[in-house]
Each structure stands twice: as C-alpha cells, then as structure tokens.
Design a protein around this motif. Sequence first.
Motif, PDB file in Angstrom:
ATOM      1  N   SER A 396       0.849  -1.190   0.000  1.00 22.87           N
ATOM      2  CA  SER A 396       0.000   0.000   0.000  1.00 22.87           C
ATOM      3  C   SER A 396       0.881   1.235   0.000  1.00 22.87           C
ATOM      4  O   SER A 396       2.069   1.177   0.328  1.00 22.87           O
ATOM      5  CB  SER A 396      -0.918   0.003   1.230  1.00 22.87           C
ATOM      6  N   ARG A 403      -4.777  -2.335  -0.449  1.00 19.40           N
ATOM      7  CA  ARG A 403      -3.462  -2.748  -0.932  1.00 19.40           C
ATOM      8  C   ARG A 403      -3.575  -3.256  -2.369  1.00 19.40           C
ATOM      9  O   ARG A 403      -4.629  -3.700  -2.794  1.00 19.40           O
ATOM     10  CB  ARG A 403      -2.882  -3.845  -0.039  1.00 19.40           C
ATOM     11  N   ASP A 442       6.174   2.194   0.369  1.00 26.55           N
ATOM     12  CA  ASP A 442       5.203   2.252   1.467  1.00 26.55           C
ATOM     13  C   ASP A 442       5.416   3.581   2.190  1.00 26.55           C
ATOM     14  O   ASP A 442       6.494   3.835   2.735  1.00 26.55           O
ATOM     15  CB  ASP A 442       5.441   1.070   2.413  1.00 26.55           C
TER      16      ASP A 442
END
Length: 464
Positions: A396, A403, A442
């Motif tokens: 994500s 995600r 991320d």
Amino acid sequence: MKEIVKAFIRRHQMIESGSTVLVAVSGGPDSMALLHLLKTMQEEYDLTLKAISVDHQLRGQDSMDDYAYVKHICDEWGINFIGTSVDVSSYKSKYGTGTQVAARHLRYRFFKEQMLLTHADHLALGHHGDDQAETMLMNLTRASSSRALSGIPAVRPFAGGTIIRPLLTVSKEDIEAYCRAAHIEPRRDASNEETDYTRNDFRKRVIPVLKEKNPLLHIGVQHLSEALQADEAHLYTEAENAAEEMVSFSEMGDKAVFKIDRFKLYPIALQRRVYHLILKYLYNEVPDHLSYRHESIFFALLNSSKSNRTLDFPNQLMISKSYGEMSFYFRRHEEVREYEQQLDIPGDTVWADGSRFTAVVTDTPAEATPCRFVSPTAQLTLPLHIRTRRPGDKMSWRGLSGRKKIKDIFIDMKIPLHKRDAWPVIVDGGGRILWLTGLKKDEEGQNRDAEGPYIQIDYFEGDS
C-alpha cells in the motif's frame, strides 16, 4: 595452371615478398600440387616455405604412410617439415562430436599453434574450384542466409596472419594434370571414394552432372562466391553500425535489448543481419540446430500485434516481446526464484542481477527519489531484507485505498515480463513490503517529521 594461380594470388593480394608460408599438406593431389607450385614461386617472392602435416590416425597404416610420404618429399625438395599426430577418436568420445568435426578442430588447433610459433604470415590450403562448388551446393541444402551460401573465402584472418587458398580458381582436373606434368605421384585416400559423407556424395554424384552442362563450372561458382562475399561484407558492416546504434548489450554478454519501432525503421536485409549479429554475440557458438525456422518465428513475433510473448530458443535463450521492446536473454540468468538476502546497514549489498544498494544511517538524509528510500529508523522493524516477488505479494502507499498486488503494479508500470521475477523488493523484519525498488514505496514508514536517525538506501541499477 601456374599462371592462372599466380594471377589469382595477385588479384587477392595473398602473398607479399618475404613472407613465411605454412603449406598444409596431406599427401593428396591438391596439397602436393600447391606445395610444388609455391616452391616454383619461392625465389620470385622470396618465400620461406614450411610444410605442415597432420596424421589423424583414422586409416591405420595408410595414414602413417601418407605422413611419411609428405616428410620424404619435403626432404627431397628441401622444404622444412612440421608434423604431428592427433587422437581423433579420444576427442570424439570426450566431446561427443562427429569424426569430421573432431578431425577439423584438432587439425586447425595445430595449425594455429604453428602459425604463432613460427611467426608465419600465411597458412596455404589446397581447396580448389570444385571444392568451392561442393561447399556452396551443400550449404544450399541446409543454410538459410546469403552469408552461408557465399562459400569458401579466398583469404581470411587466422592466428595473426591469414589463411590463403590459391587454388580456388582451378579445377580438380587442372590439378591432376599439373601433378602428371610435374611427375608428382600423390597419395590417394580411399575414403574419398565413399559416399557416406555428404561432401563425397556431392563430389561423386552431383558435381559431375553439373560439369557435363558446364565444364567451366568452377570459374562461374568462384565468381559468384566472390560477388556474394563482397555484398555480404558491405551489408554486414552496415548491420554492425545499425546494431551499435539501436541494440543495448549487457556488460556480461548475456543479454540484448532493442526498441521495436526503431528496429523496424531499417530495411529487412539489415534487420535479418542484426538478428544474426545478436545471436552471434550471445552464443559462444551458434547451435547447429538453429535454423531458418527460428528466424521466421522471430520475425512473426516482431511483426505481430501481440505483446507479452516469449520464444524459447536453443540452449535456454529466451526472446521476449513486451511493451515495445524485444529482449534476448538466457533463462538460467534471468529466472531468480524465491531469492532473499539481508540488507547491510550501513554498507553495500549487491543483488542477484548485479544492481547495488548502498545503505547509511544518518541524521541528515538526502531527498527521496525513485531510486532512494528514506525512513526514520524507529518506524522500521529491522533487519531489512531484499527478496524476489512472491505469489500474492501486495503493498500500500499514500492515496491508495487498501493494498495492491505487485503483479498489477508491474502491469501498470509496463515492466517487461522477463524482468519481473528478478525485480528487487525491500521488506522489513516483519515482512512488510517497504519498497518495490524504483516503482512504489510504502509511505507509512517515511514520516520526515519524525525524529532521526534515518536509514537512507540508494539503488544503482545493474545490467538487467
């Protein structure tokens, strides 16, 4: 015949005054005529002549007698003799080759050694015009390129000098007549009368029929050979220039990539030759079973509207079409499955594809870029690892709801299929994907307002 051969030598600038010439002599009519002819030219050209002979140990006593005959004639004619015996049978057993391939390899290896040891300028071979016709006709039945059909070159580089073939302009009948006139009684290899070997079959059954139609076949064939070689040399040079401009080769010599649109701007004659140049570059030795069918399949893929397709070529060579690129690579180098290693912090870590990660711990990190990951140490679960993608991998980032699968990211970013399995993925000690290198990060672990120290990781791409 002598004047015809001398004119051929001058036209192709085969021999310079003061040259050292090794003459490959088997004892047969062709090589004996060549040795005698060059001996008659020795004073005129100030030549240093050396006869070189190889006993292949394939015909028992006959083979030994051939070798002894050549040595005797050299003593009689005052020519330096160099000879050896080779074990063709052992070479065949060790490397799994045929008799003719093994014999040729061992023979030319000895020729090369002696060229270097004697500092010779030329290696003279006794191939004649009928040999040229046989070679071109044989290649017609099994080759698919004009380069292969162009026959035996009159001159080619070899061992710091050149191989020369002064007899290509005369026929077998001319050579036999020369031997009779010079009172040369050559040895005869009985195996040349058999038709088990392809060349002998052409020699005994095909060439005579053609020479009935045209007794001067050898002259026309040699002219055609030289024309084809000249044309091919020019096209080959143009293809080399084209390949240099549009093909990217890896430093390891195991991969080549080009943009399809750019490749198609060149004429088909150059496209074909660039394709063959790539294969020649990647293969140490192009496999015998690589044929015109493979070329046809390659161009069918190149010109099709389909993408994300891969071809399997001999010796694990893969050709992949993906997102406007054509990539040639070997499966054994590209398929990195379930590979993982710990990231050295601080330090350098080299990934399987040759790319490099440099990690430091700092209170003043540089700005993040697509090839730089920065995160507060406190927000990471150490140690960090680099690994390949795994089934079901998801990650994500800021602005994404939920995600997303790594597979879908590769598709969105148009990453070629052959690169995906080796693509480096950075994960923390808990298995969370922090960075799909160069593509996505991320964002949870990249709060620049948090207290340091920070871990900064810089990525330097390798050959893949």
